[in-house]
Design an enzyme around this catalytic site. Structure first.
Site, PDB file in Angstrom:
ATOM      1  N   ARG A 162       0.855  -1.203   0.000  1.00 41.41           N
ATOM      2  CA  ARG A 162       0.000   0.000   0.000  1.00 41.41           C
ATOM      3  C   ARG A 162       0.886   1.247   0.000  1.00 41.41           C
ATOM      4  O   ARG A 162       0.648   2.200  -0.725  1.00 41.41           O
ATOM      5  CB  ARG A 162      -0.936   0.013   1.230  1.00 41.41           C
ATOM      6  CG  ARG A 162      -1.962  -1.106   1.219  1.00 41.41           C
ATOM      7  CD  ARG A 162      -3.053  -0.868   2.252  1.00 41.41           C
ATOM      8  NE  ARG A 162      -2.612  -0.965   3.635  1.00 41.41           N
ATOM      9  CZ  ARG A 162      -2.595  -2.078   4.365  1.00 41.41           C
ATOM     10  NH1 ARG A 162      -2.985  -3.229   3.836  1.00 41.41           N
ATOM     11  NH2 ARG A 162      -2.192  -2.061   5.629  1.00 41.41           N
ATOM     12  N   LYS A 189     -11.689  15.220   4.512  1.00 39.75           N
ATOM     13  CA  LYS A 189     -12.822  14.757   3.713  1.00 39.75           C
ATOM     14  C   LYS A 189     -13.717  13.835   4.533  1.00 39.75           C
ATOM     15  O   LYS A 189     -13.227  13.035   5.342  1.00 39.75           O
ATOM     16  CB  LYS A 189     -12.322  13.996   2.484  1.00 39.75           C
ATOM     17  CG  LYS A 189     -13.421  13.722   1.479  1.00 39.75           C
ATOM     18  CD  LYS A 189     -13.110  12.543   0.586  1.00 39.75           C
ATOM     19  CE  LYS A 189     -13.484  11.235   1.254  1.00 39.75           C
ATOM     20  NZ  LYS A 189     -13.298  10.074   0.371  1.00 39.75           N
ATOM     21  N   GLU A 218     -18.733  15.599   1.205  1.00 38.20           N
ATOM     22  CA  GLU A 218     -19.010  14.708   0.068  1.00 38.20           C
ATOM     23  C   GLU A 218     -20.327  13.961   0.264  1.00 38.20           C
ATOM     24  O   GLU A 218     -20.356  12.920   0.922  1.00 38.20           O
ATOM     25  CB  GLU A 218     -17.855  13.709  -0.105  1.00 38.20           C
ATOM     26  CG  GLU A 218     -18.064  12.739  -1.271  1.00 38.20           C
ATOM     27  CD  GLU A 218     -16.924  11.723  -1.450  1.00 38.20           C
ATOM     28  OE1 GLU A 218     -15.949  11.776  -0.673  1.00 38.20           O
ATOM     29  OE2 GLU A 218     -17.033  10.892  -2.357  1.00 38.20           O
ATOM     30  N   LYS A 274     -17.869  18.088  -2.615  1.00 38.82           N
ATOM     31  CA  LYS A 274     -17.450  17.000  -3.511  1.00 38.82           C
ATOM     32  C   LYS A 274     -18.691  16.193  -3.872  1.00 38.82           C
ATOM     33  O   LYS A 274     -19.051  15.230  -3.183  1.00 38.82           O
ATOM     34  CB  LYS A 274     -16.407  16.119  -2.812  1.00 38.82           C
ATOM     35  CG  LYS A 274     -15.983  14.903  -3.630  1.00 38.82           C
ATOM     36  CD  LYS A 274     -14.716  14.256  -3.081  1.00 38.82           C
ATOM     37  CE  LYS A 274     -14.409  12.947  -3.794  1.00 38.82           C
ATOM     38  NZ  LYS A 274     -13.099  12.397  -3.480  1.00 38.82           N
TER      39      LYS A 274
HETATM   40  C1  5MM Z   1     -10.643   6.806  -2.867  1.00 39.98           C
HETATM   41  O1  5MM Z   1     -11.838   6.268  -2.331  1.00 39.98           O
HETATM   42  C2  5MM Z   1     -12.424   7.001  -1.265  1.00 39.98           C
HETATM   43  C3  5MM Z   1     -12.558   6.199  -0.021  1.00 39.98           C
HETATM   44  O2  5MM Z   1     -13.458   5.148  -0.169  1.00 39.98           O
HETATM   45  P1  5MM Z   1     -13.734   4.119   1.077  1.00 39.98           P
HETATM   46  O3  5MM Z   1     -13.966   4.913   2.315  1.00 39.98           O
HETATM   47  O4  5MM Z   1     -14.951   3.394   0.607  1.00 39.98           O
HETATM   48  O5  5MM Z   1     -12.576   3.226   1.191  1.00 39.98           O
HETATM   49  C4  5MM Z   1     -13.745   7.628  -1.740  1.00 39.98           C
HETATM   50  O6  5MM Z   1     -14.394   8.350  -0.743  1.00 39.98           O
HETATM   51  C5  5MM Z   1     -13.403   8.559  -2.849  1.00 39.98           C
HETATM   52  O7  5MM Z   1     -12.673   9.654  -2.346  1.00 39.98           O
HETATM   53  C6  5MM Z   1     -14.603   9.112  -3.574  1.00 39.98           C
HETATM   54  O8  5MM Z   1     -15.661   8.208  -3.670  1.00 39.98           O
HETATM   55  C7  5MM Z   1     -14.141   9.495  -4.961  1.00 39.98           C
HETATM   56  O9  5MM Z   1     -13.587   8.353  -5.586  1.00 39.98           O
HETATM   57  P2  5MM Z   1     -14.126   7.945  -7.036  1.00 39.98           P
HETATM   58  O10 5MM Z   1     -13.439   6.647  -7.341  1.00 39.98           O
HETATM   59  O11 5MM Z   1     -15.618   7.842  -6.924  1.00 39.98           O
HETATM   60  O12 5MM Z   1     -13.694   9.095  -7.933  1.00 39.98           O
END
Ligand code: 5MM
Length: 339
Positions: free
Chosen positions: A46, A136, A177, A219
Site C-alpha cells: 500500500r 474529507k 461529500e 465533492k
Molecule cells: C478513494 O476512495 C475514497 C474512499 O473510499 P472508502 O472509504 O470506501 O474506502 C472515496 O471516498 C473517494 O474519495 C470518492 O468516492 C471518490 O472516488 P471515485 O473513485 O468515486 O472518484
C-alpha cells in the site's frame, strides 16, 4: 480559528487548472483495488503504491492536493522521508479522510450513515500536527424505488455539517461529500431530484452549524443515470443536468466544487467535467477529486510489475491529471488523449 488561512487553503485547492487526487481508500477498499491487479494487500505494498503516485514528476502542476488515509499520513517513503514532506515539496497539499466509514443505519434497511464524529476534535488536532490542511467526509446516498428516505438524508447532512464545523475550528478546510450513488436503474431525472434535495439539505445544515462556505469545498456526484438504467446519459445531458442542479442548490459563496468519479471510466469522467466547464461563467470553480478515474490506468500498469513499472505508471497518472486539468478549463478534447 484562522479564517484567512482557511480561505487561502481552500483557494489553493481549487486553483485554476488544478484538482485533487483521492487516494484515501480504507484498507478494505484498497484491498479490492490491489486484488484487481493481483498485488497482495500488505502495508508495504500500500505504501509503495501510494509512494509511486505521490512521487510522480511534476505532479503539483495539475494536482493541488491529495486525500490520504490514516495509515498513509503516518508513513515514510522508501528513502525514509515522510510522505507528507514529499507532497509539500511537490506543491501538493496533504489532506486526510476523517470519517470512519458508512455503516447500516438503524431502522432504515438498505441505507448507510457515515460515522466518525466521536473524538473527532482530538483527531483533527493530531492530523493538523501531522501536516493535514484539509479533510474529507463521505456520506453515501442510495437510490432505489423507495430510497433514499428523508431521515437518511437529514442524518447524513447533519453529520457532514458537524464534521465541517469541527474542521474549521481546527484550521482545516472541510470537503463535504454527499455521494449520490451511480449504481441502480434510476434515470437521470431521478438522480437530479435526489442530488438537489441532498445539496439543499446539506447547505441548510451547514448554515445552521455556522460553517464558513468560503472555506469549504463540495465533492458531489455528477448527475447521471444509474449504471443499470436502460437509457444511459450522454455527455451533454450530464453536463447540463449537473450544472443546473448545482445552480439550483449551491450558494455562490462556496469556495469550489470538486467531483467524485463514482465508477465512470477515466475518459467519461474527464469528458463530463470538460463539458460542464464550457457552460460558464459559473459562480465556483468546477474541478475534480477523482479516485478511480485518476488511478485506474496507473494501477493497472504498476500492478503488472510493481518492481519495474514505477515510471510507466507515473506517466499514466500524469497524463490523466493533465487531461483533467484541461477539463477544468473546458479545453479538453479526445485527440489530446494520444498526445
Ligand atoms: C478513494 O476512495 C475514497 C474512499 O473510499 P472508502 O472509504 O470506501 O474506502 C472515496 O471516498 C473517494 O474519495 C470518492 O468516492 C471518490 O472516488 P471515485 O473513485 O468515486 O472518484
Amino acid at each position: 480559528m484562522n479564517v484567512e488561512q482557511l480561505l487561502e487553503t481552500a483557494a489553493a485547492m481549487v486553483a485554476p487548472g488544478k484538482g485533487i487526487l483521492a487516494i484515501d481508500e480504507s484498507t478494505g477498499t484498497i484491498a479490492k483495488r490491489l486484488a484487481s491487479v493481483n498485488v497482495e494487500n500488505t502495508e508495504d505494498n500500500r505504501r509503495a503504491y501510494r509512494e509511486m503516485l505521490l512521487t510522480t514528476p511534476d505532479i503539483g502542476e495539475y494536482i493541488s492536493g491529495a486525500i490520504l488515509y490514516d495509515e498513509t499520513i503516518r508513513q515514510n517513503a522508501s528513502n525514509g522521508q515522510k510522505l507528507v514532506d514529499i507532497m509539500r515539496e511537490a506543491g501538493v497539499i496533504p489532506g486526510i479522510k476523517v470519517d470512519t466509514g458508512a455503516h447500516p443505519m438503524a431502522g432504515f434497511e438498505g441505507e448507510l450513515i457515515t460515522e466518525g464524529l466521536d473524538g473527532l476534535r482530538a483527531r483533527l488536532k493530531e492530523y493538523a500536527e501531522l501536516g493535514a490542511r484539509f479533510a474529507k467526509w463521505r456520506a453515501v446516498i442510495t437510490i432505489t424505488d423507495d430510497l433514499p428516505s428523508q431521515a437518511n438524508i437529514e442524518a447524513n447532512c447533519h453529520a457532514l455539517a458537524r464534521y465541517a464545523a469541527l474542521c474549521q475550528e481546527a484550521g482545516i478546510v472541510p470537503i463535504v461529500e454527499p455521494e449520490v450513488l451511480m449504481t441502480g436503474d434510476h434515470d437521470i431525472d431521478t438522480a437530479y431530484d435526489i442530488s438537489e434535495l441532498a445539496h439543499k439539505t446539506l447547505f441548510k445544515h451547514l448554515f445552521e452549524q455556522d460553517v464558513i462556505l468560503e472555506g469549504c469545498i463540495l465533492k458531489p456526484s455528477m448527475v447521471i443515470a444509474g449504471d443499470k438504467c436502460p437509457e444511459q446519459s450522454g455527455v451533454e445531458d450530464v453536463a447540463e443536468a449537473t450544472v443546473n442542479c448545482l445552480l439550483n442548490s449551491v450558494p455562490a459563496s462556496l469556495a469550489g466544487i470538486v467531483f467524485l468519479s463514482g465508477g465512470q471510466s477515466e475518459i467519461q469522467a474527464t469528458q463530463n467535467l470538460n463539458e460542464m466547464n464550457t457552460l460558464g461563467p459559473l459562480p465556483w470553480p468546477l474541478s475534480f477529486s477523482f479516485g478511480r478515474a485518476l488511478q485506474a490506468s496507473a494501477l493497472k500498469v504498476w500492478g503488472s510489475d510493481i518492481n519495474k513499472n514505477t515510471s510507466a505508471a507515473q506517466q499514466e497518472l500524469a497524463h490523466r491529471a493533465r487531461m483533467n486539468s484541461l477539463a477544468t478549463q473546458g479545453e479538453y478534447n479526445a485527440n489530446q488523449e494520444s498526445s
